[in-house]
Design an enzyme around this catalytic site. Structure first.
Site, PDB file in Angstrom:
ATOM      1  N   ASN A 156      24.836 -39.950 -12.212  1.00  0.00           N
ATOM      2  CA  ASN A 156      23.429 -40.052 -11.110  1.00  0.00           C
ATOM      3  C   ASN A 156      22.280 -40.959 -11.844  1.00  0.00           C
ATOM      4  O   ASN A 156      21.193 -40.440 -11.292  1.00  0.00           O
ATOM      5  CB  ASN A 156      23.504 -39.149 -10.173  1.00  0.00           C
ATOM      6  CG  ASN A 156      24.285 -38.604  -9.253  1.00  0.00           C
ATOM      7  OD1 ASN A 156      24.695 -39.652  -8.196  1.00  0.00           O
ATOM      8  ND2 ASN A 156      24.656 -37.362  -9.369  1.00  0.00           N
ATOM      9  N   THR A 157      22.143 -40.820 -13.326  1.00  0.00           N
ATOM     10  CA  THR A 157      21.777 -41.427 -14.527  1.00  0.00           C
ATOM     11  C   THR A 157      21.740 -42.250 -14.744  1.00  0.00           C
ATOM     12  O   THR A 157      22.587 -42.595 -15.314  1.00  0.00           O
ATOM     13  CB  THR A 157      20.883 -40.147 -15.281  1.00  0.00           C
ATOM     14  OG1 THR A 157      20.630 -38.445 -14.838  1.00  0.00           O
ATOM     15  CG2 THR A 157      20.386 -40.337 -16.650  1.00  0.00           C
ATOM     16  N   ASN A 161      27.652 -35.603  -4.382  1.00  0.00           N
ATOM     17  CA  ASN A 161      26.096 -34.866  -4.304  1.00  0.00           C
ATOM     18  C   ASN A 161      25.564 -36.618  -6.244  1.00  0.00           C
ATOM     19  O   ASN A 161      26.608 -37.080  -6.582  1.00  0.00           O
ATOM     20  CB  ASN A 161      25.690 -34.142  -5.450  1.00  0.00           C
ATOM     21  CG  ASN A 161      25.817 -34.562  -7.491  1.00  0.00           C
ATOM     22  OD1 ASN A 161      25.282 -34.355  -7.853  1.00  0.00           O
ATOM     23  ND2 ASN A 161      27.106 -33.910  -7.370  1.00  0.00           N
ATOM     24  N   SER A 210      27.654 -37.594 -16.331  1.00  0.00           N
ATOM     25  CA  SER A 210      27.233 -37.926 -15.086  1.00  0.00           C
ATOM     26  C   SER A 210      26.860 -39.373 -14.383  1.00  0.00           C
ATOM     27  O   SER A 210      26.653 -39.547 -14.983  1.00  0.00           O
ATOM     28  CB  SER A 210      25.790 -36.718 -14.746  1.00  0.00           C
ATOM     29  OG  SER A 210      26.093 -35.396 -14.831  1.00  0.00           O
ATOM     30  N   LYS A 224      31.636 -33.474 -21.892  1.00  0.00           N
ATOM     31  CA  LYS A 224      31.793 -33.055 -21.086  1.00  0.00           C
ATOM     32  C   LYS A 224      32.139 -35.306 -20.483  1.00  0.00           C
ATOM     33  O   LYS A 224      31.121 -35.983 -20.293  1.00  0.00           O
ATOM     34  CB  LYS A 224      30.933 -32.497 -19.818  1.00  0.00           C
ATOM     35  CG  LYS A 224      31.254 -32.824 -18.699  1.00  0.00           C
ATOM     36  CD  LYS A 224      30.817 -31.912 -17.673  1.00  0.00           C
ATOM     37  CE  LYS A 224      30.633 -31.612 -16.166  1.00  0.00           C
ATOM     38  NZ  LYS A 224      30.812 -30.944 -15.546  1.00  0.00           N
ATOM     39  N   PHE A 243      19.886 -34.705 -11.681  1.00  0.00           N
ATOM     40  CA  PHE A 243      19.385 -33.706 -12.957  1.00  0.00           C
ATOM     41  C   PHE A 243      18.436 -33.756 -12.575  1.00  0.00           C
ATOM     42  O   PHE A 243      17.119 -33.545 -12.956  1.00  0.00           O
ATOM     43  CB  PHE A 243      19.265 -34.544 -14.831  1.00  0.00           C
ATOM     44  CG  PHE A 243      20.136 -35.111 -14.886  1.00  0.00           C
ATOM     45  CD1 PHE A 243      21.539 -34.634 -14.723  1.00  0.00           C
ATOM     46  CD2 PHE A 243      20.306 -35.524 -16.616  1.00  0.00           C
ATOM     47  CE1 PHE A 243      22.925 -34.637 -14.867  1.00  0.00           C
ATOM     48  CE2 PHE A 243      21.475 -35.983 -16.641  1.00  0.00           C
ATOM     49  CZ  PHE A 243      22.921 -35.362 -16.159  1.00  0.00           C
ATOM     50  N   ASP A 271      23.829 -24.003 -11.197  1.00  0.00           N
ATOM     51  CA  ASP A 271      23.360 -22.792 -11.848  1.00  0.00           C
ATOM     52  C   ASP A 271      22.288 -23.447 -12.792  1.00  0.00           C
ATOM     53  O   ASP A 271      22.243 -23.494 -14.010  1.00  0.00           O
ATOM     54  CB  ASP A 271      24.146 -21.398 -12.450  1.00  0.00           C
ATOM     55  CG  ASP A 271      22.291 -20.336 -12.449  1.00  0.00           C
ATOM     56  OD1 ASP A 271      21.047 -20.609 -12.819  1.00  0.00           O
ATOM     57  OD2 ASP A 271      22.519 -19.033 -12.839  1.00  0.00           O
ATOM     58  N   LYS A 272      21.553 -24.342 -12.812  1.00  0.00           N
ATOM     59  CA  LYS A 272      21.058 -25.307 -13.982  1.00  0.00           C
ATOM     60  C   LYS A 272      19.465 -24.558 -13.859  1.00  0.00           C
ATOM     61  O   LYS A 272      19.478 -24.948 -15.630  1.00  0.00           O
ATOM     62  CB  LYS A 272      20.310 -26.774 -12.550  1.00  0.00           C
ATOM     63  CG  LYS A 272      21.129 -27.438 -12.024  1.00  0.00           C
ATOM     64  CD  LYS A 272      20.622 -28.304 -11.209  1.00  0.00           C
ATOM     65  CE  LYS A 272      21.459 -29.618 -10.724  1.00  0.00           C
ATOM     66  NZ  LYS A 272      22.504 -30.302 -10.879  1.00  0.00           N
ATOM     67  N   THR A 325      37.233 -32.805 -16.066  1.00  0.00           N
ATOM     68  CA  THR A 325      35.883 -33.782 -15.908  1.00  0.00           C
ATOM     69  C   THR A 325      34.969 -33.397 -14.953  1.00  0.00           C
ATOM     70  O   THR A 325      35.013 -32.057 -14.328  1.00  0.00           O
ATOM     71  CB  THR A 325      36.504 -35.072 -15.028  1.00  0.00           C
ATOM     72  OG1 THR A 325      36.955 -34.379 -13.869  1.00  0.00           O
ATOM     73  CG2 THR A 325      37.761 -35.570 -15.639  1.00  0.00           C
ATOM     74  N   ASN A 326      34.285 -34.753 -15.224  1.00  0.00           N
ATOM     75  CA  ASN A 326      32.735 -34.014 -14.334  1.00  0.00           C
ATOM     76  C   ASN A 326      32.922 -35.178 -12.882  1.00  0.00           C
ATOM     77  O   ASN A 326      34.397 -35.279 -12.297  1.00  0.00           O
ATOM     78  CB  ASN A 326      31.773 -35.017 -14.959  1.00  0.00           C
ATOM     79  CG  ASN A 326      30.501 -34.502 -14.554  1.00  0.00           C
ATOM     80  OD1 ASN A 326      30.070 -34.678 -13.236  1.00  0.00           O
ATOM     81  ND2 ASN A 326      29.555 -34.651 -15.579  1.00  0.00           N
TER      82      ASN A 326
HETATM   83  C1  LIG Z   1      26.262 -30.233  -6.224  1.00  0.00           C
HETATM   84  C2  LIG Z   1      26.445 -30.971  -8.145  1.00  0.00           C
HETATM   85  C3  LIG Z   1      25.800 -31.259  -8.769  1.00  0.00           C
HETATM   86  C4  LIG Z   1      26.465 -31.357 -10.104  1.00  0.00           C
HETATM   87  N1  LIG Z   1      25.776 -30.907 -11.355  1.00  0.00           N
HETATM   88  C5  LIG Z   1      26.020 -31.035 -12.172  1.00  0.00           C
HETATM   89  C6  LIG Z   1      25.473 -31.121 -13.459  1.00  0.00           C
HETATM   90  O1  LIG Z   1      24.485 -30.726 -13.698  1.00  0.00           O
HETATM   91  N2  LIG Z   1      25.814 -31.139 -15.433  1.00  0.00           N
HETATM   92  C7  LIG Z   1      27.252 -31.666 -14.945  1.00  0.00           C
HETATM   93  O2  LIG Z   1      27.593 -31.604 -16.025  1.00  0.00           O
HETATM   94  N3  LIG Z   1      28.063 -31.465 -14.329  1.00  0.00           N
HETATM   95  C8  LIG Z   1      27.505 -31.693 -12.743  1.00  0.00           C
HETATM   96  N4  LIG Z   1      28.314 -31.886 -11.625  1.00  0.00           N
HETATM   97  C9  LIG Z   1      30.008 -31.103 -11.776  1.00  0.00           C
HETATM   98  C10 LIG Z   1      30.959 -29.718 -12.276  1.00  0.00           C
HETATM   99  O3  LIG Z   1      30.555 -29.696 -13.158  1.00  0.00           O
HETATM  100  C11 LIG Z   1      32.091 -30.996 -12.000  1.00  0.00           C
HETATM  101  O4  LIG Z   1      32.324 -31.393 -12.510  1.00  0.00           O
HETATM  102  C12 LIG Z   1      32.854 -31.289 -10.424  1.00  0.00           C
HETATM  103  O5  LIG Z   1      32.306 -30.591  -9.098  1.00  0.00           O
HETATM  104  C13 LIG Z   1      34.203 -31.004 -10.468  1.00  0.00           C
HETATM  105  O6  LIG Z   1      34.769 -29.737 -10.637  1.00  0.00           O
HETATM  106  P1  LIG Z   1      34.766 -29.603  -8.930  1.00  0.00           P
HETATM  107  O7  LIG Z   1      35.519 -30.053  -8.451  1.00  0.00           O
HETATM  108  O8  LIG Z   1      35.319 -28.352  -9.666  1.00  0.00           O
HETATM  109  O9  LIG Z   1      33.437 -29.147  -8.156  1.00  0.00           O
HETATM  110  C14 LIG Z   1      27.710 -31.051 -10.278  1.00  0.00           C
HETATM  111  C15 LIG Z   1      28.370 -30.869  -9.544  1.00  0.00           C
HETATM  112  C16 LIG Z   1      27.859 -30.461  -7.638  1.00  0.00           C
HETATM  113  C17 LIG Z   1      28.915 -30.347  -6.746  1.00  0.00           C
END
Ligand SMILES: Cc1cc2nc3c(=O)[nH]c(=O)nc-3n(C[C@H](O)[C@H](O)[C@H](O)COP(=O)(O)O)c2cc1C
Length: 342
Positions: free
Chosen positions: A177-178, A111, A175, A214, A115, A65-66, A242-243
């Site tokens: 991706n930046t 993914n 992240s 994070k 951002f 939920d960005k 973690t991320n």
């Molecule tokens: C599609 C997608 C988009 C994400 N976007 C963000 C983001 O904008 N900021 C962030 O801190 N983490 C982002 N994450 C990372 C998640 O918050 C989380 O740290 C990561 O997916 C590991 O948890 P999980 O295995 O339960 O998915 C994203 C993950 C996914 C799958």
């Protein structure tokens, strides 16, 4: 009947981002229902962490939920907290599509969203009408075109708008991706970043509001130790780990080749579980209880969440498992959690 499980084969036939947009369109309609079910939490699930009171240790991780558009729905599903964002100071579209891929047979998501954000002003405006009884965190990032050397200005600009309308903030320096973002985790970059944010927090009179950091799962153990020391001495309130991971080694062949064929991006879900846990354990050992840790990465069952809490995490977050299991995941996890030791 689990409606999500019944519809999943259809949903998963759609392109992942189309499915996401459709789910959000539906979710927004659901949020306008006057009588959304109220979550009922066992009192024993309650937790305190960094000065806030959480009805349950389970939260929704950042990235889903960005723009903070579905907060009433997350509350109704039973999440104790939601981390909205990542929010960048100025609006930006994110990376070109396709940028989101799922591999349901492995519970894996790839993914490279990059951002996509409506920008802090729009999201802050929405947060002014947020529901009560749900802890909301604001996850902050920098715009893509902002040079690394000016990252602090971006985090501060986003913080000024978002911090006054959330319960805690989280700095996302992890992240993948930046370009260059993860370099901000290096101690020499992290120190001024955290100091600059804590100065701003004071300037805005928000000293009591928790500020978290994070982290990525791809840091070497010694680097993690150094980062923990910087975090503890800086005076921030906690860590999230973690991320997503860049490490394709977490996926076994023959799936790995298919994942690699999809190109760049961060991996999340089941294949991240062991790596994220190892990283968290290292962080917890280095922390020695000096700061709380929010566990995230590959958690998908009550056993996983309980395991993270037993390891010493204060709270937990899920993302990928919700995509694969659907909304029932939340109550399923709650049912399987042990009451907190008194
Ligand atoms: C599609 C997608 C988009 C994400 N976007 C963000 C983001 O904008 N900021 C962030 O801190 N983490 C982002 N994450 C990372 C998640 O918050 C989380 O740290 C990561 O997916 C590991 O948890 P999980 O295995 O339960 O998915 C994203 C993950 C996914 C799958």
């Amino acid at each position: 009947m689990d409606l999500y499980a019944a519809l999943r084969p259809l949903i998963f036939r759609l392109d992942p981002e189309t499915a996401h947009n459709l789910a959000f369109w539906l979710g927004e309609r659901v949020c306008s229902w006057p009588r959304l079910p109220k979550p009922k939490h066992r009192a024993s699930l309650r937790r305190g962490a960094f000065g806030l009171d959480f009805p349950t240790p389970l939260g929704l991780a950042a990235g889903l939920d960005k723009g903070a558009t579905l907060l009433p729905l997350w509350k109704s599903l039973g999440f104790g907290h939601v981390e909205i964002g990542t929010v960048t100071p100025r609006p930006q579209p994110g990376n070109p599509k396709p940028r989101l891929f799922r591999f349901p047979e492995a519970g894996l998501i790839l993914n490279r969203m990059g951002f996509n954000s409506e920008g802090a002003e729009v999201v802050a405006g929405r947060l002014k009408h947020r529901p009560t009884g749900l802890v909301v965190g604001g996850n902050l990032g920098k715009n893509k075109e902002t040079p690394e050397a000016q990252a602090l200005d971006d985090y501060r600009a986003a913080y000024r708008l978002i911090a006054p309308v959330v319960d805690y903030t989280a700095l996302n320096v992890s992240s993948p991706n930046t370009p260059g973002l993860r370099n901000l985790q290096a101690p020499e970059a992290l120190k001024p970043l955290l100091a600059g944010m804590l100065d701003l927090r004071k300037e805005l009179g928000l000293e009591r509001q928790p500020l978290l950091l994070k982290l990525a799962p791809d840091l070497a153990p010694e680097d993690l130790d150094a980062i923990v020391e910087v975090a503890v001495t800086s005076g921030i309130s906690g860590l999230i780990a973690t991320n997503t991971t860049l490490d394709r080694g977490v996926v076994a062949e023959p799936l790995r080749a298919r994942v690699e064929a999809r190109g760049a991006g961060g991996l999340s879900g089941v294949p991240l579980k062991a790596k994220a846990r190892e990283v968290r354990r290292r962080i917890l050992a280095a922390l020695r209880g000096r700061l709380p840790l929010v566990a995230c990465g590959g958690l998908g069952s009550a056993e996983d969440v309980q395991g993270a809490l037993d390891d010493g995490a204060a709270l937990t977050q899920v993302y990928s498992a919700l995509i694969f299991e659907g909304p029932r995941l939340v109550s399923r996890i709650h049912q399987g959690l042990r009451p907190q030791d008194l």
